[in-house]
Design a protein around this motif. Structure first.
Motif, PDB file in Angstrom:
ATOM      1  N   UNK A 172       0.834  -1.200   0.000  1.00 22.69           N
ATOM      2  CA  UNK A 172       0.000   0.000   0.000  1.00 22.69           C
ATOM      3  C   UNK A 172       0.869   1.250   0.000  1.00 22.69           C
ATOM      4  N   UNK A 173       0.822   2.001  -1.102  1.00 23.33           N
ATOM      5  CA  UNK A 173       1.544   3.259  -1.206  1.00 23.33           C
ATOM      6  C   UNK A 173       0.588   4.429  -0.940  1.00 23.33           C
ATOM      7  N   UNK A 174       0.301   4.691   0.319  1.00 26.41           N
ATOM      8  CA  UNK A 174      -0.402   5.911   0.696  1.00 26.41           C
ATOM      9  C   UNK A 174      -1.895   5.920   0.492  1.00 26.41           C
ATOM     10  N   UNK A 175      -2.565   4.771   0.581  1.00 30.07           N
ATOM     11  CA  UNK A 175      -4.029   4.746   0.578  1.00 30.07           C
ATOM     12  C   UNK A 175      -4.480   4.583   2.027  1.00 30.07           C
ATOM     13  N   UNK A 176      -4.889   5.679   2.653  1.00 33.11           N
ATOM     14  CA  UNK A 176      -5.203   5.657   4.081  1.00 33.11           C
ATOM     15  C   UNK A 176      -6.682   5.336   4.283  1.00 33.11           C
ATOM     16  N   UNK A 177      -7.030   4.076   4.084  1.00 30.62           N
ATOM     17  CA  UNK A 177      -8.445   3.697   4.098  1.00 30.62           C
ATOM     18  C   UNK A 177      -9.023   3.576   5.500  1.00 30.62           C
ATOM     19  N   UNK A 178      -8.247   3.770   6.541  1.00 32.50           N
ATOM     20  CA  UNK A 178      -8.838   3.866   7.877  1.00 32.50           C
ATOM     21  C   UNK A 178      -9.348   5.273   8.158  1.00 32.50           C
ATOM     22  N   UNK A 179      -9.062   6.194   7.231  1.00 30.28           N
ATOM     23  CA  UNK A 179      -9.536   7.558   7.417  1.00 30.28           C
ATOM     24  C   UNK A 179     -10.205   8.104   6.165  1.00 30.28           C
ATOM     25  N   UNK A 180      -9.420   8.346   5.077  1.00 27.39           N
ATOM     26  CA  UNK A 180      -9.968   9.180   4.027  1.00 27.39           C
ATOM     27  C   UNK A 180     -10.012   8.632   2.619  1.00 27.39           C
ATOM     28  N   UNK A 181      -9.970   7.352   2.386  1.00 32.80           N
ATOM     29  CA  UNK A 181      -9.994   6.818   1.019  1.00 32.80           C
ATOM     30  C   UNK A 181     -11.409   6.782   0.482  1.00 32.80           C
ATOM     31  N   UNK A 182     -11.554   6.778  -0.847  1.00 32.21           N
ATOM     32  CA  UNK A 182     -12.897   6.806  -1.424  1.00 32.21           C
ATOM     33  C   UNK A 182     -13.700   5.538  -1.163  1.00 32.21           C
ATOM     34  N   UNK A 183     -13.024   4.419  -1.026  1.00 31.18           N
ATOM     35  CA  UNK A 183     -13.726   3.165  -0.729  1.00 31.18           C
ATOM     36  C   UNK A 183     -13.387   2.684   0.670  1.00 31.18           C
ATOM     37  N   UNK A 184     -13.142   3.644   1.585  1.00 32.28           N
ATOM     38  CA  UNK A 184     -12.628   3.323   2.907  1.00 32.28           C
ATOM     39  C   UNK A 184     -13.520   2.364   3.677  1.00 32.28           C
ATOM     40  N   UNK A 185     -14.839   2.563   3.608  1.00 37.18           N
ATOM     41  CA  UNK A 185     -15.725   1.765   4.456  1.00 37.18           C
ATOM     42  C   UNK A 185     -15.893   0.335   3.952  1.00 37.18           C
ATOM     43  N   UNK A 186     -15.381   0.038   2.769  1.00 37.46           N
ATOM     44  CA  UNK A 186     -15.263  -1.359   2.356  1.00 37.46           C
ATOM     45  C   UNK A 186     -13.843  -1.859   2.586  1.00 37.46           C
ATOM     46  N   UNK A 187     -12.852  -1.047   2.215  1.00 31.75           N
ATOM     47  CA  UNK A 187     -11.462  -1.466   2.342  1.00 31.75           C
ATOM     48  C   UNK A 187     -11.083  -1.764   3.782  1.00 31.75           C
TER      49      UNK A 187
END
Length: 867
Positions: free
Chosen positions: A217-232
């Motif tokens: 993972x190069x900088x996809x902060x899915x615990x906070x602000x990614x577009x598919x965060x609530x699935x990721x």
């Protein structure tokens, strides 16, 4: 009645008891809610309704279920029925979203500016006006512009797109006659989208986490602000538990997602591309690449001439490969066996395969060189490359539901980490190339594409328009592949349109749910342009953009409106949904849809707008009819009827419908169908359309004597392969006296620069830490500067200076500072808590990606010292 600044703030500060009004306690509500679920009616009990809808605070679009007690929203929970299809939870913003509706600082009446001077310290001297006066004033301006030159109108939307959706905005602006419908994508993910389009002629990617064994993972902060965060976030944890997924996070700051990873690799900001290319060299040198995939699915075997162009056949269009059977250059058709590697001679001229060009270009990109540039140990880079290749299981297959499929359970994924930079397209292109080398594209456990080859035009040379027709310069010679309704912010063009060859002077702007000048680098330049136009702002709060408005129109929130709701599909499921109103505490009359409809009617293009809606939405059976008006609810019923083909009662009761994806749709309808084998289009390992576009742009620049145009810079940007030059953005090369790299990030408690800054629940109830941001600095660097946590510090860049509060941490590189980018709003119309923190965008340098127009949020360098 004239409203001065003080009167305005006092007026919007009156709560009126809307959110707090209740004559019963929570235990009574809980007991009554149980009876409601059982269908029992209890005399004297509060009226309780359960309403399913969708969140619209961020682009995750989570399904929600609200409890409305005696007309007041009391709770918002995730819709349990949607867990099977998308979100299992919601974030703090969504759970407290009702405060956006009950916010006492909301706009409630249309306002007209009476002070012609515009500036952060100018009192607009607002006057409340009626809706009739507001509509007639705006319609008169629009009528005049439509008759003179419709192009002089610029429409900009941000979060507003996710309310009524972009199709209505597109239909309205086209019916009016302006090409200037401008979106928000360059503040978010445009570079990643354009990289996808240039590589596989589509957009939308997700890792196949259900089957992955390794996520790099190069900088996809899915615990906070990614577009598919609530699935990721949910799927990552599930796969860690059930599938043994290992995660490695490469980024300069120890984010929430890095803290929970198996390994954190603190790379130097902006240098990721060199690290990835060094990993590619390790794979190529060791031969741990999927040669069959590269030959059958990509343009890696196509021949490249000395100019960098792909060699074409007699028709001038068909790419040639080196056929190992006949030892000659031929189109890739049945019976031809392309060479992946090698240099050859065709018609007396030297050529190489595109793969060979890649291999040659990374010869000096050793792990040792990457260590010098990216400050990641060479041994770590080598190990990560070897691990990536090993976990990709090149050559293996797996059987799912009777289908034998390619199995590559290792994937490199990114969101803003590789893209929110001056060379963002090339950053993510490097990631796509590494994925292609192991053949994980649309493979089980790999990187799944959304609609491979769905937009073949992105494989073509750009039209490189000059003079530009759009105020944002999209798809012009300045930003040839800016394909997402935005390149340069129009406010910059407005300052001097002749400098860009624009044939008209924009005079009026309409902003819908957009506070763009605050949301992007070097904010004050944007406001200089904003001060030169007549501005209409549709929003729910007095944003900074609204402070520069001439007319402000109060919108309804997503909990007060009817919307056809966008959703986020996943590798497992897709769905469609609506939003429905729950309350209207301030008795607002209009939302953006009814405003557009009313204005189209008054200006005289209502029927064209209706027809445009049919076209933009692709309606076939149930359509908008000319000669009549539509309410917001009726518009949703039209879309539901055409697309869902179910009775509207299903929408009201369930809020959505969903379906699971088959194995065929997941793995066999993308690259397997569109790219595999002879005679088909190929994924662009080598993006030859970029080099072809450069040569076209060069000719246009010279023909039109565009003296200010930097062709050398464009040549670097438009390289067909990522290079080491893409790790050296302008501030890194020029700001040599500024020792710290500046990076930005997103916190869970705020969304861009929108209305969440006023949310008292987020700002106070969950702790004071949420209501402000900090300047994070490494402990060792802070010690040398005499800085302690809580100290006021100054961040100085080549753009300006700004103060902040230091937070000394271990989890960041010593040469880097990090500041989240959605605090420190200055509009007097916000709540006091909204003014806390550092508005970092004010001092970020503005160097947009020349391919996509994406703003560079992570390239600035600075000095840091105690204030």
């Amino acid at each position: 009645m004239e409203l001065g600044r003080r009167r305005f703030i006092q007026g919007v500060g009156a709560l009126g008891g809307m959110a707090a009004a209740t004559t019963f306690g929570l235990p009574a509500i809980a007991a009554a809610a149980k009876d409601v679920k059982k269908g029992v009616k209890v005399p004297g009990a509060p009226e309780i309704r359960k309403i399913k809808s969708g969140c619209a605070i961020c682009p995750n679009f989570c399904g929600i279920e609200a409890t409305v007690v005696n007309g007041v929203i009391r709770t918002i929970y995730p819709d349990a029925a949607r867990a099977e299809f998308y979100n299992h939870g919601i974030c703090p913003k969504g759970a407290s979203g009702m405060f956006n509706t009950y916010d006492p600082y909301r706009l409630k009446k249309p306002l007209r500016r009476t002070n012609p001077k515009k500036g952060p310290n100018e009192d607009p001297r607002w006057v409340e006006i009626s809706w009739e006066e507001a509509f007639s004033t705006v319609a008169a301006r629009l009528t005049k512009l439509k008759a003179e030159d419709p192009r002089k109108l610029v429409w900009q939307h941000g979060q507003g797109k996710y309310l009524i959706q972009e199709q209505y905005c597109e239909a309205w602006t086209k019916a009016f006659g302006t090409p200037n419908m401008v979106h928000r994508t360059t503040a978010c993910e445009a570079a990643r989208h354009v990289a996808d389009e240039l590589t596989w002629a589509g957009g939308g990617i997700l890792p196949d986490l259900k089957h992955s064994k390794l996520l790099l993972n190069f900088g996809a902060n899915y615990y906070e602000g990614e577009q598919a965060a609530r699935w990721l976030d949910w799927q990552t944890m599930q796969s860690i538990d059930s599938n043994g997924l290992k995660t490695i996070v490469v980024e300069p700051r120890l984010s929430g997602v890095a803290a929970k990873a198996n390994e954190w690799v603190p790379v130097r900001p902006g240098k990721d591309v060199v690290m990835i290319l060094a990993m590619a060299k390790v794979l190529i040198d060791a031969g741990t690449i999927d040669e069959a995939f590269l030959v059958d699915y990509t343009n890696a075997p196509q021949l490249v001439d000395a100019t960098g162009a792909i060699l074409k056949g007699a028709d001038g269009n068909t790419p040639l490969v080196w056929d190992t059977v006949s030892a000659s250059a031929k189109p890739y058709v049945q019976g031809v066996k392309p060479a992946l590697k090698g240099s050859f001679t065709v018609d007396g001229k030297p050529v190489r395969t595109a793969f060979q060009v890649l291999a040659d270009s990374v010869k000096d990109m050793t792990p040792e060189y990457a260590q010098e540039v990216a400050d990641v140990p060479a041994a770590t880079i080598t190990r990560l490359a070897q691990t990536f290749a090993k976990e990709a299981r090149i050559g293996e297959t797996i059987v799912i539901d009777g289908q034998t499929l390619r199995y590559r359970p290792a994937v490199l994924y990114s969101f803003r980490g590789l893209s929110a930079k001056e060379h963002g397209v090339q950053g993510w292109r490097s990631g796509l190339i590494l994925n292609m080398l192991v053949g994980n594209i649309d493979a089980v456990g790999g990187l799944l594409l959304g609609g491979a080859y769905g937009r073949p035009q992105y494989f073509d040379i750009s039209k490189c328009e000059y003079p530009p027709s759009r105020a944002d310069l999209a798809q012009s010679v300045y930003f040839p592949y800016a394909n997402h309704h935005i390149a340069q912010t129009p406010n910059l063009t407005v300052k001097d349109p002749k400098a860009f060859g624009l044939a008209y002077q924009p005079e009026m702007q309409i902003f819908y749910g957009s506070n763009r000048p605050v949301s992007i680098p070097n904010s004050w330049q944007q406001f200089e342009g904003l001060a030169q136009t007549y501005n209409v702002v549709i929003d729910i709060v007095m944003s900074e953009t609204a402070w520069y408005a001439d007319i402000v129109l109060p919108d309804k929130t997503y909990l007060e409106s009817w919307h056809w709701a966008p959703t986020r599909s996943t590798p497992e499921a897709s769905h469609m949904a609506i939003r429905q109103p729950m309350v209207n505490p301030y008795n607002l009359e209009h939302d953006a849809f009814s405003m557009l409809w009313e204005l189209s009617k008054r200006v005289g293009f209502r029927d064209q707008f209706a027809e445009g809606c049919n076209k933009s939405w692709g309606l076939k059976e149930v359509t908008f009819k000319p000669g009549r008006d539509y309410t917001a609810r009726e518009s949703v019923e039209v879309l539901w009827g055409d697309k869902a083909k179910k009775d509207f009662s299903v929408a009201l009761e369930q809020g959505f419908i969903g379906s699971k994806k088959s194995v065929k749709s997941k793995y066999l309808s993308g690259v397997e169908d569109k790219f595999k084998g002879p005679g088909k289009a190929k994924m662009k390992l080598y993006a030859d359309q970029l080099i072809d576009t450069y040569y076209k742009a060069e000719g246009i620049v010279k023909k039109n004597s565009l003296a200010s145009f930097d062709l050398a810079k464009l040549r670097i940007a438009y390289a067909p392969l990522p290079t080491k030059e893409h790790a050296f953005p302008t501030p890194h090369r020029e700001a040599t006296d500024y020792p710290f790299f500046v990076i930005t990030h997103k916190r869970m408690y705020r969304n861009q620069s929108g209305n969440t800054v006023n949310n008292v629940i987020l700002n106070q109830a969950i702790g004071k830490d949420a209501s402000t941001n900090y300047v994070q600095v490494n402990a060792s660097a802070a010690g040398k500067l005499g800085i302690k946590s809580g100290d006021t510090v100054t961040i100085e860049t080549r753009v300006g200076k700004i103060k902040g509060t230091a937070q000394v941490v271990q989890g960041i590189r010593p040469d880097t500072i990090a500041v989240s980018y959605h605090y420190g709003q200055w509009s007097p119309g916000y709540a006091p808590d909204a003014h806390k923190g550092t508005a970092i965008n004010q001092v970020l340098e503005h160097h947009p990606d020349l391919i996509s127009g994406h703003n560079s949020f992570n390239d600035t360098k600075c000095k840091l010292y105690k204030a």
